[in-house]
Design a protein around this motif. Structure first.
Motif, PDB file in Angstrom:
ATOM      1  N   VAL A   1       3.192   3.235   4.113  1.00  0.00           N
ATOM      2  CA  VAL A   1       2.460   4.193   4.942  1.00  0.00           C
ATOM      3  C   VAL A   1       2.278   3.558   6.318  1.00  0.00           C
ATOM      4  O   VAL A   1       1.794   2.430   6.416  1.00  0.00           O
ATOM      5  CB  VAL A   1       1.091   4.532   4.326  1.00  0.00           C
ATOM      6  N   ASN A   2       2.646   4.290   7.361  1.00  0.00           N
ATOM      7  CA  ASN A   2       2.555   3.782   8.738  1.00  0.00           C
ATOM      8  C   ASN A   2       3.261   2.430   8.882  1.00  0.00           C
ATOM      9  O   ASN A   2       2.738   1.511   9.502  1.00  0.00           O
ATOM     10  CB  ASN A   2       1.109   3.678   9.190  1.00  0.00           C
ATOM     11  N   TYR A   3       4.437   2.323   8.288  1.00  0.00           N
ATOM     12  CA  TYR A   3       5.267   1.119   8.332  1.00  0.00           C
ATOM     13  C   TYR A   3       4.611  -0.089   7.657  1.00  0.00           C
ATOM     14  O   TYR A   3       5.010  -1.213   7.895  1.00  0.00           O
ATOM     15  CB  TYR A   3       5.660   0.757   9.772  1.00  0.00           C
ATOM     16  N   LYS A   4       3.591   0.139   6.837  1.00  0.00           N
ATOM     17  CA  LYS A   4       2.947  -0.953   6.116  1.00  0.00           C
ATOM     18  C   LYS A   4       3.162  -0.749   4.621  1.00  0.00           C
ATOM     19  O   LYS A   4       2.889   0.318   4.081  1.00  0.00           O
ATOM     20  CB  LYS A   4       1.455  -1.000   6.435  1.00  0.00           C
ATOM     21  N   LYS A   5       3.642  -1.781   3.966  1.00  0.00           N
ATOM     22  CA  LYS A   5       3.917  -1.722   2.531  1.00  0.00           C
ATOM     23  C   LYS A   5       2.633  -2.040   1.773  1.00  0.00           C
ATOM     24  O   LYS A   5       2.014  -3.074   1.990  1.00  0.00           O
ATOM     25  CB  LYS A   5       5.003  -2.744   2.191  1.00  0.00           C
ATOM     26  N   MET A   6       2.222  -1.121   0.898  1.00  0.00           N
ATOM     27  CA  MET A   6       1.000  -1.293   0.122  1.00  0.00           C
ATOM     28  C   MET A   6       1.361  -1.494  -1.348  1.00  0.00           C
ATOM     29  O   MET A   6       2.031  -0.652  -1.946  1.00  0.00           O
ATOM     30  CB  MET A   6       0.096  -0.070   0.290  1.00  0.00           C
ATOM     31  N   HIS A   7       0.900  -2.602  -1.916  1.00  0.00           N
ATOM     32  CA  HIS A   7       1.168  -2.916  -3.318  1.00  0.00           C
ATOM     33  C   HIS A   7       0.246  -2.075  -4.193  1.00  0.00           C
ATOM     34  O   HIS A   7      -0.964  -2.055  -3.994  1.00  0.00           O
ATOM     35  CB  HIS A   7       0.934  -4.408  -3.557  1.00  0.00           C
ATOM     36  N   LEU A   8       0.808  -1.382  -5.177  1.00  0.00           N
ATOM     37  CA  LEU A   8       0.025  -0.508  -6.051  1.00  0.00           C
ATOM     38  C   LEU A   8      -0.296  -1.151  -7.393  1.00  0.00           C
ATOM     39  O   LEU A   8      -1.135  -0.651  -8.131  1.00  0.00           O
ATOM     40  CB  LEU A   8       0.777   0.810  -6.286  1.00  0.00           C
ATOM     41  N   GLY A   9       0.382  -2.231  -7.709  1.00  0.00           N
ATOM     42  CA  GLY A   9       0.080  -2.925  -8.947  1.00  0.00           C
ATOM     43  C   GLY A   9       1.321  -3.323  -9.724  1.00  0.00           C
ATOM     44  O   GLY A   9       2.437  -2.935  -9.407  1.00  0.00           O
ATOM     45  N   CYS A  10       1.074  -4.121 -10.787  1.00  0.00           N
ATOM     46  CA  CYS A  10       2.125  -4.553 -11.709  1.00  0.00           C
ATOM     47  C   CYS A  10       1.893  -3.851 -13.045  1.00  0.00           C
ATOM     48  O   CYS A  10       0.756  -3.747 -13.505  1.00  0.00           O
ATOM     49  CB  CYS A  10       2.072  -6.065 -11.904  1.00  0.00           C
ATOM     50  N   PHE A  11       2.971  -3.402 -13.667  1.00  0.00           N
ATOM     51  CA  PHE A  11       2.857  -2.592 -14.883  1.00  0.00           C
ATOM     52  C   PHE A  11       3.852  -3.066 -15.929  1.00  0.00           C
ATOM     53  O   PHE A  11       4.953  -3.499 -15.595  1.00  0.00           O
ATOM     54  CB  PHE A  11       3.105  -1.120 -14.546  1.00  0.00           C
ATOM     55  N   ASP A  12       3.447  -2.950 -17.188  1.00  0.00           N
ATOM     56  CA  ASP A  12       4.320  -3.340 -18.289  1.00  0.00           C
ATOM     57  C   ASP A  12       5.428  -2.330 -18.530  1.00  0.00           C
ATOM     58  O   ASP A  12       6.509  -2.692 -18.982  1.00  0.00           O
ATOM     59  CB  ASP A  12       3.503  -3.526 -19.570  1.00  0.00           C
ATOM     60  N   SER A  13       5.155  -1.061 -18.244  1.00  0.00           N
ATOM     61  CA  SER A  13       6.176  -0.049 -18.500  1.00  0.00           C
ATOM     62  C   SER A  13       6.571   0.673 -17.211  1.00  0.00           C
ATOM     63  O   SER A  13       5.790   0.766 -16.258  1.00  0.00           O
ATOM     64  CB  SER A  13       5.670   0.979 -19.518  1.00  0.00           C
ATOM     65  N   TYR A  14       7.770   1.182 -17.236  1.00  0.00           N
ATOM     66  CA  TYR A  14       8.311   1.936 -16.107  1.00  0.00           C
ATOM     67  C   TYR A  14       7.481   3.196 -15.859  1.00  0.00           C
ATOM     68  O   TYR A  14       7.184   3.539 -14.723  1.00  0.00           O
ATOM     69  CB  TYR A  14       9.770   2.283 -16.411  1.00  0.00           C
TER      70      TYR A  14
END
Length: 109
Positions: free
Chosen positions: A69-82
């Motif tokens: 968003v606005n050229y900034k990468k935001m991490h949403l989390g790590c997940f065990d499943s796709y």
């Protein structure tokens, strides 16, 4: 035939293309995003998971989700499943992209 009818009257196809590009460029400058990519949901040809913003970390064998968003990468989390990673990405798209698209359509339509 090199002319088309628009709401502004007759104009050449080249002029119509220039007007579309100018509008697109103005949106990109003001909102710092590529709206056509967001709306169309195109997947990059080097994408290995089949979903934009979700990738598999082979070292840890987990899926990570992100959104830009606005050229900034935001991490949403790590997940065990796709599926969990895709769900997080979809929620983030609704949270960040829907208001942006609505504002752009209201202003530039």
């Amino acid at each position: 035939m090199n002319e088309i009818m628009t709401s502004a009257g007759r104009m050449s196809k080249a002029d119509a293309a220039r007007m579309r590009f100018a509008k697109h460029y103005e949106i990109m400058r003001k909102y710092h995003t590529q709206v056509n990519r967001i709306k169309n949901g195109n997947i990059a040809k080097n994408n290995k998971t089949g979903r934009t913003g979700v990738w598999l970390d082979p070292k840890r064998n987990i899926y990570q989700a992100y959104i830009t968003v606005n050229y900034k990468k935001m991490h949403l989390g790590c997940f065990d499943s796709y599926a969990e990673a895709v769900e997080a990405r979809i929620e983030a798209e609704h949270k960040y992209y829907d208001p942006l698209i609505a504002a752009i359509e209201e202003e530039f339509s």
